[in-house]
Design an enzyme around this catalytic site. Sequence first.
Site, short mmCIF file in Angstrom:
data_model
loop_
_atom_site.label_atom_id
_atom_site.label_comp_id
_atom_site.label_asym_id
_atom_site.label_seq_id
_atom_site.Cartn_x
_atom_site.Cartn_y
_atom_site.Cartn_z
N ASN A 1 82.87 92.34 113.03
CA ASN A 1 82.42 93.72 112.99
C ASN A 1 83.52 94.75 112.75
O ASN A 1 83.23 95.87 112.31
CB ASN A 1 81.72 94.02 114.33
N SER B 1 78.30 94.12 107.13
CA SER B 1 78.50 94.82 105.87
C SER B 1 77.93 96.23 106.02
O SER B 1 78.19 96.91 107.02
CB SER B 1 77.84 94.04 104.72
N TYR C 1 85.04 102.44 100.27
CA TYR C 1 84.38 101.79 101.40
C TYR C 1 83.32 100.81 100.89
O TYR C 1 83.26 99.65 101.31
CB TYR C 1 83.73 102.84 102.30
N LYS D 1 82.98 96.55 101.12
CA LYS D 1 81.81 95.83 101.65
C LYS D 1 81.19 94.94 100.57
O LYS D 1 80.69 93.84 100.89
CB LYS D 1 80.79 96.82 102.21
#
Length: 284
Positions: free
Chosen positions: A87, A141, A155, A159
């Site tokens: 995470n 994700s 960002y 992901k």
Amino acid sequence: MAPTPKIWLITGASSGFGRSMAELLLKKGDIVVATLRKPEALSDLAAQYPSDRLLVVKLDVTKKAEVIAAFAKAQEVFGRIDVVFNNAGQNVIGEVESLSEESARQLFEVNFWGAAHVSREAVRFFREVNKPRGGRLLQVSSRLGIVGGPASAYYGASKFALEGLSESLLKELDPAWNIKVTIVEPGPFRTKIVAENIRIEPQHPAYADPSSPSSQFRKYITSNAIDGDADKAVAAIEKIVHIDNPPVRLPLHKRTVAAAKEKALSILEDVDNYGAWSEDLYFN
């Protein structure tokens, strides 16, 4: 007879989904190895739960040696790990032209390379340490790992990279290892995230029109319009580990569900319209 507690290793446990997940699991009676850069952030939980329920470990996921050491500590104390909640992450808001290269590279160091270090060690641990073999790897994700968005390019790219790694990893795993991988794709959830994990960079003047998509997103991300409840989200995520054949993807939030459907339809439309272009591209 009460079920045997599961042993979870959580990265990024100081705030956000990591903190919410740790709180949920401890209340349920599971065992948590909570990893984070600043262990003092969990001093309240450490005071509330005994050491045989909560192990707090200092970990910067960008440092491979620390990742290996965290898993080794979990093995030393508990002997196995049932679930890894991968995470830990950062977010920096800014357009492609707004973010510095340094900021963009740091996003990848945490969101991709950090998650990759954890993924590698989780697979090794599930296969070689756990008896019997097996484990669950939950890869956090984002909706922006499915579709791109304004002021979120780097960002989102980090992901997208994590999703590509996870899909490929799934295809490499021997079914005999009993390792299950699920990509969790949250939309906008209001989380107890610490300021150092999200930053808004100054906007490039070319995008400063208040009506531009970038400006609108910048306004949204700092508003009270974010309606997802993070505690409810982690309760949904926790259910996945009780499913024998979990999904490859778990889209969470109505905006993520809509984005996934739109993306799938868009790809199918392009394939239908242009698939024929690939019919005569081969050696005779």
